[in-house]
Scaffold this active site. Structure first.
Site, PDB file in Angstrom:
ATOM      1  N   LYS A  22     -13.790  13.757   0.866  1.00  0.00           N
ATOM      2  CA  LYS A  22     -13.263  15.092   0.530  1.00  0.00           C
ATOM      3  C   LYS A  22     -12.598  15.047  -0.852  1.00  0.00           C
ATOM      4  O   LYS A  22     -12.818  15.916  -1.682  1.00  0.00           O
ATOM      5  CB  LYS A  22     -12.234  15.511   1.578  1.00  0.00           C
ATOM      6  CG  LYS A  22     -11.372  16.702   1.166  1.00  0.00           C
ATOM      7  CD  LYS A  22     -10.393  17.123   2.233  1.00  0.00           C
ATOM      8  CE  LYS A  22      -9.065  16.453   2.100  1.00  0.00           C
ATOM      9  NZ  LYS A  22      -8.186  16.962   1.030  1.00  0.00           N
ATOM     10  N   ASN A  23     -11.804  13.984  -1.096  1.00  0.00           N
ATOM     11  CA  ASN A  23     -11.006  13.945  -2.334  1.00  0.00           C
ATOM     12  C   ASN A  23     -11.797  13.464  -3.536  1.00  0.00           C
ATOM     13  O   ASN A  23     -11.234  13.320  -4.620  1.00  0.00           O
ATOM     14  CB  ASN A  23      -9.748  13.103  -2.107  1.00  0.00           C
ATOM     15  CG  ASN A  23      -8.816  13.804  -1.124  1.00  0.00           C
ATOM     16  OD1 ASN A  23      -9.008  14.983  -0.814  1.00  0.00           O
ATOM     17  ND2 ASN A  23      -7.847  13.079  -0.598  1.00  0.00           N
ATOM     18  N   CYS A 116       3.462  22.848  -0.078  1.00  0.00           N
ATOM     19  CA  CYS A 116       2.685  23.026   1.152  1.00  0.00           C
ATOM     20  C   CYS A 116       3.412  22.253   2.245  1.00  0.00           C
ATOM     21  O   CYS A 116       4.564  21.868   2.116  1.00  0.00           O
ATOM     22  CB  CYS A 116       1.269  22.517   0.945  1.00  0.00           C
ATOM     23  SG  CYS A 116       1.246  20.769   0.649  1.00  0.00           S
ATOM     24  N   ARG A 121       5.187  19.315  -4.150  1.00  0.00           N
ATOM     25  CA  ARG A 121       3.932  19.153  -4.894  1.00  0.00           C
ATOM     26  C   ARG A 121       3.970  19.873  -6.244  1.00  0.00           C
ATOM     27  O   ARG A 121       3.208  20.788  -6.518  1.00  0.00           O
ATOM     28  CB  ARG A 121       2.764  19.589  -4.036  1.00  0.00           C
ATOM     29  CG  ARG A 121       2.784  18.819  -2.724  1.00  0.00           C
ATOM     30  CD  ARG A 121       1.570  18.945  -1.917  1.00  0.00           C
ATOM     31  NE  ARG A 121       0.477  18.146  -2.472  1.00  0.00           N
ATOM     32  CZ  ARG A 121      -0.723  18.097  -1.877  1.00  0.00           C
ATOM     33  NH1 ARG A 121      -0.922  18.797  -0.799  1.00  0.00           N
ATOM     34  NH2 ARG A 121      -1.686  17.386  -2.391  1.00  0.00           N
ATOM     35  N   PRO A 122       4.917  19.486  -7.101  1.00  0.00           N
ATOM     36  CA  PRO A 122       5.000  20.087  -8.448  1.00  0.00           C
ATOM     37  C   PRO A 122       3.759  19.737  -9.263  1.00  0.00           C
ATOM     38  O   PRO A 122       2.981  18.857  -8.871  1.00  0.00           O
ATOM     39  CB  PRO A 122       6.242  19.428  -9.034  1.00  0.00           C
ATOM     40  CG  PRO A 122       6.394  18.156  -8.297  1.00  0.00           C
ATOM     41  CD  PRO A 122       5.879  18.410  -6.909  1.00  0.00           C
ATOM     42  N   ASP A 305      -2.243   9.233   3.012  1.00  0.00           N
ATOM     43  CA  ASP A 305      -3.085  10.070   3.882  1.00  0.00           C
ATOM     44  C   ASP A 305      -3.399   9.384   5.212  1.00  0.00           C
ATOM     45  O   ASP A 305      -4.034   9.995   6.072  1.00  0.00           O
ATOM     46  CB  ASP A 305      -4.392  10.436   3.181  1.00  0.00           C
ATOM     47  CG  ASP A 305      -4.134  11.313   1.975  1.00  0.00           C
ATOM     48  OD1 ASP A 305      -5.048  11.440   1.127  1.00  0.00           O
ATOM     49  OD2 ASP A 305      -3.028  11.849   1.846  1.00  0.00           O
ATOM     50  N   ARG A 397     -10.046  21.275   7.681  1.00  0.00           N
ATOM     51  CA  ARG A 397     -10.049  21.190   6.208  1.00  0.00           C
ATOM     52  C   ARG A 397     -10.675  19.886   5.745  1.00  0.00           C
ATOM     53  O   ARG A 397     -11.237  19.807   4.654  1.00  0.00           O
ATOM     54  CB  ARG A 397      -8.605  21.282   5.672  1.00  0.00           C
ATOM     55  CG  ARG A 397      -8.001  22.666   5.670  1.00  0.00           C
ATOM     56  CD  ARG A 397      -6.664  22.649   4.953  1.00  0.00           C
ATOM     57  NE  ARG A 397      -6.765  21.866   3.737  1.00  0.00           N
ATOM     58  CZ  ARG A 397      -5.791  21.047   3.308  1.00  0.00           C
ATOM     59  NH1 ARG A 397      -4.672  20.934   3.986  1.00  0.00           N
ATOM     60  NH2 ARG A 397      -5.939  20.360   2.194  1.00  0.00           N
TER      61      ARG A 397
HETATM   62  C1  EPZ Z   1      -4.217  13.866  -3.973  1.00  0.00           C
HETATM   63  O1  EPZ Z   1      -3.281  14.921  -4.020  1.00  0.00           O
HETATM   64  C2  EPZ Z   1      -4.963  14.032  -2.653  1.00  0.00           C
HETATM   65  N1  EPZ Z   1      -5.660  15.316  -2.638  1.00  0.00           N
HETATM   66  C3  EPZ Z   1      -3.970  13.977  -1.495  1.00  0.00           C
HETATM   67  O2  EPZ Z   1      -4.723  14.043  -0.279  1.00  0.00           O
HETATM   68  C4  EPZ Z   1      -3.258  12.618  -1.536  1.00  0.00           C
HETATM   69  O3  EPZ Z   1      -2.283  12.578  -0.521  1.00  0.00           O
HETATM   70  C5  EPZ Z   1      -2.582  12.440  -2.908  1.00  0.00           C
HETATM   71  O4  EPZ Z   1      -3.562  12.587  -3.971  1.00  0.00           O
HETATM   72  C6  EPZ Z   1      -1.956  11.056  -3.044  1.00  0.00           C
HETATM   73  O5  EPZ Z   1      -2.928  10.076  -2.868  1.00  0.00           O
HETATM   74  C7  EPZ Z   1      -6.833  15.433  -3.311  1.00  0.00           C
HETATM   75  O6  EPZ Z   1      -7.299  14.499  -3.936  1.00  0.00           O
HETATM   76  C8  EPZ Z   1      -7.527  16.755  -3.215  1.00  0.00           C
HETATM   77  P1  EPZ Z   1      -0.618  13.369  -6.542  1.00  0.00           P
HETATM   78  P2  EPZ Z   1      -2.454  15.214  -5.392  1.00  0.00           P
HETATM   79  O7  EPZ Z   1      -0.652  14.257  -7.718  1.00  0.00           O
HETATM   80  O8  EPZ Z   1      -3.341  15.008  -6.552  1.00  0.00           O
HETATM   81  C9  EPZ Z   1       3.981  14.011  -7.347  1.00  0.00           C
HETATM   82  C10 EPZ Z   1      -5.277  14.834   1.858  1.00  0.00           C
HETATM   83  O9  EPZ Z   1      -4.697  14.760   2.954  1.00  0.00           O
HETATM   84  N2  EPZ Z   1       3.560  14.837  -8.487  1.00  0.00           N
HETATM   85  O10 EPZ Z   1      -1.108  11.958  -6.662  1.00  0.00           O
HETATM   86  O11 EPZ Z   1      -1.763  16.503  -5.234  1.00  0.00           O
HETATM   87  C11 EPZ Z   1       3.708  14.736  -6.031  1.00  0.00           C
HETATM   88  O12 EPZ Z   1       4.772  15.611  -5.724  1.00  0.00           O
HETATM   89  C12 EPZ Z   1      -4.501  15.167   0.593  1.00  0.00           C
HETATM   90  O13 EPZ Z   1      -6.507  14.608   1.691  1.00  0.00           O
HETATM   91  C13 EPZ Z   1       4.521  15.285  -9.385  1.00  0.00           C
HETATM   92  O14 EPZ Z   1       5.702  15.017  -9.228  1.00  0.00           O
HETATM   93  O15 EPZ Z   1      -1.389  14.039  -5.318  1.00  0.00           O
HETATM   94  C14 EPZ Z   1       3.631  13.611  -5.051  1.00  0.00           C
HETATM   95  O16 EPZ Z   1       4.945  13.232  -4.696  1.00  0.00           O
HETATM   96  C15 EPZ Z   1      -3.025  15.424   0.891  1.00  0.00           C
HETATM   97  N3  EPZ Z   1       4.137  16.049 -10.432  1.00  0.00           N
HETATM   98  C16 EPZ Z   1       3.013  12.476  -5.860  1.00  0.00           C
HETATM   99  O17 EPZ Z   1       3.185  12.842  -7.252  1.00  0.00           O
HETATM  100  C17 EPZ Z   1       2.815  16.371 -10.652  1.00  0.00           C
HETATM  101  O18 EPZ Z   1       2.512  17.052 -11.660  1.00  0.00           O
HETATM  102  C18 EPZ Z   1       1.537  12.247  -5.566  1.00  0.00           C
HETATM  103  O19 EPZ Z   1       0.874  13.401  -5.952  1.00  0.00           O
HETATM  104  C19 EPZ Z   1       1.852  15.906  -9.731  1.00  0.00           C
HETATM  105  C20 EPZ Z   1       2.242  15.131  -8.657  1.00  0.00           C
END
Ligand code: EPZ
Length: 418
Positions: A22-23, A116, A121-122, A305, A397
């Site tokens: 999915k990702n 969410c 998720r900033p 995840d 999803r």
């Molecule tokens: C991706 O989300 C995945 N989704 C998530 O999978 C997964 O949990 C996550 O990466 C971590 O591996 C997809 O790929 C579609 P991040 P993403 O940006 O990109 C912080 C699932 O269940 N952050 O790596 O949103 C954020 O708050 C989903 O399949 C900032 O602070 O994750 C979090 O604490 C859920 N500022 C951490 O980084 C930003 O600008 C990880 O977020 C972006 C992120």
């Protein structure tokens, strides 16, 4: 609205073929608007997030249709650079469309995706990286307005290896003027897949899977027909289902390297794991020992995840475990539901203290998010008696035909319209 009706206590046996990740599929679909040529993404699972991303592409004026199990995209008529708030809120990871839209149109408008069920998720890392590439960004009334005359390569250091921010940078830099260097990039296998996809279109991306990625801007990108990697989180979910239920199954399609830490933790639980090429075999007696500690970390650490599923597994194992969720602020919303099954779990901030009980018992449960919902299904499969799991839209999803695949392994799980 549907529910699962699950009779716990049956051991599992057989083979599970994992779906495309999915990702990986989501950023690949977003990347399809980088070219006006036809793009085919093979074996796209009919999961809600993929269908939503296809709807987003159509909203931009592109054609995106299933052809057999593949998705064929023709974005030659795409003309809009604005994503509606409805779809952005439904699929918050659509934020990486910003990179594609800026490369294609030099413009992009999206509703602020917001938090969410698992955290705030900033997107500050996304926006600061885009500014480094020359994008002017204005945030007003819940929308993000982005524009640039041209995208210029830059050196970008990420404070955190954000998966989405890394993907957005690749999508915005792939046709930028000059070279972009990303330091502190996310190293997930899905980033490597995106690099393979972009290079198959004619891009020049190197270093994905390491801390430093180099993107040399090119003038144009061609069409591509591409098969994504398989879903390591789906694979891990089935491996833990077998660990909890007892039995022996084989999961195919995923490199053991992509879930190395999970396999290490399952051996700690007392399971036997045999991994060769893209086949992973697990044997479990169903009587497990708790993991002393699980820390979720960016790849190659233990995947966030799989945190909920691992907590469900430890809830019915012998001993105690400390689970530390280091990526998201509120990724324990499923815990009260596990407590209704008799689980002994105390949550303090980012830590969950699990004291294993002999056996969970069935209960009426409600999924609150994708992976938390999967954890409730796993707990129900191992529990004494019958459970119901409501609000399956979260599970739909990310898991194609969870009920069918589990039934094929010998689980007693029915999907009932309510
Ligand atoms: C991706 O989300 C995945 N989704 C998530 O999978 C997964 O949990 C996550 O990466 C971590 O591996 C997809 O790929 C579609 P991040 P993403 O940006 O990109 C912080 C699932 O269940 N952050 O790596 O949103 C954020 O708050 C989903 O399949 C900032 O602070 O994750 C979090 O604490 C859920 N500022 C951490 O980084 C930003 O600008 C990880 O977020 C972006 C992120």
């Amino acid at each position: 609205m549907d529910k699962f009706l699950i009779d716990g206590g049956r051991s599992l046996s057989g083979t599970v073929h994992t779906q495309s990740a999915k990702n990986s599929v989501l950023p690949l679909l977003a990347a399809s608007v980088l070219t006006e040529k036809q793009v085919t993404v093979e074996e796209v699972p009919p999961i809600a997030d993929a269908l939503c991303m296809m709807q987003i592409l159509r909203e931009l004026g592109a054609k995106a249709e299933f052809c057999g199990g593949n998705v064929v995209i023709d974005s030659s008529d795409a003309c809009s650079h604005e994503l509606s708030s409805a779809l952005t809120k439904e699929l918050r990871s659509s934020v990486f469309m910003l990179g594609s839209l800026l490369t294609r149109f030099r413009r992009a408008v999206i509703a602020y995706p917001g938090g969410c069920d698992i955290g705030l998720r900033p997107i500050d890392l996304h926006l600061s990286a885009l500014k480094r590439l020359g994008v002017k960004i204005e945030e007003r009334e819940g929308f993000i307005f982005c524009k640039c005359d041209t995208l210029r390569g830059a050196e970008i250091a990420l404070d955190f290896p954000s998966v989405g921010a890394t993907e957005n940078i690749l999508l915005a830099a792939v046709k930028a003027e000059g070279k972009t260097l990303v330091h502190g990039a996310a190293k997930e296998p899905e980033i490597v897949d995106l690099q393979r996809f972009l290079n198959a279109m004619g891009a020049k991306v190197r270093g994905a899977g390491t801390d430093d990625i180099e993107i040399e801007g090119v003038k144009s990108l061609g069409g591509v027909c591409f098969r994504p990697i398989k879903d390591r989180i789906e694979a891990g979910t089935y491996l833990m289902a077998c660990a909890i239920c007892g039995g022996e199954i084989e999961v195919t399609g995923v490199s053991p390297e992509n879930i190395r830490l999970l396999l290490h933790k399952l051996r700690e639980n007392g399971c036997k794991i045999h991994a060769k090429n893209d086949k992973i075999r697990i044997y479990s007696s169903g009587r497990l020992k708790c993991n002393r500690r699980i820390e979720t970390m960016p790849f190659p650490g233990f995947p966030t995840d799989l945190q909920a599923q691992a907590t469900a597994l430890n809830s019915g194992a012998e001993g105690g475990a400390v689970i530390a969720e280091n990526l998201f602020e509120t990724r324990y919303k499923y815990v009260p539901e596990l407590r209704r099954m008799g689980a002994d779990i105390e949550v303090k901030g980012r830590l969950a203290f699990v004291r294993g009980v002999k056996r969970l018992h069935g209960a009426s449960l409600t999924a609150g998010d994708l992976r938390g919902g999967a954890a409730l299904v796993l707990a129900a499969l191992g529990a004494e008696g019958t459970s119901e799991v409501f609000d399956l839209s979260h599970i739909d999803r990310g898991y194609a035909d969870l009920q069918g695949k589990l039934t094929a392994l010998g689980a007693r799980i029915k999907r009932i319209r309510v």
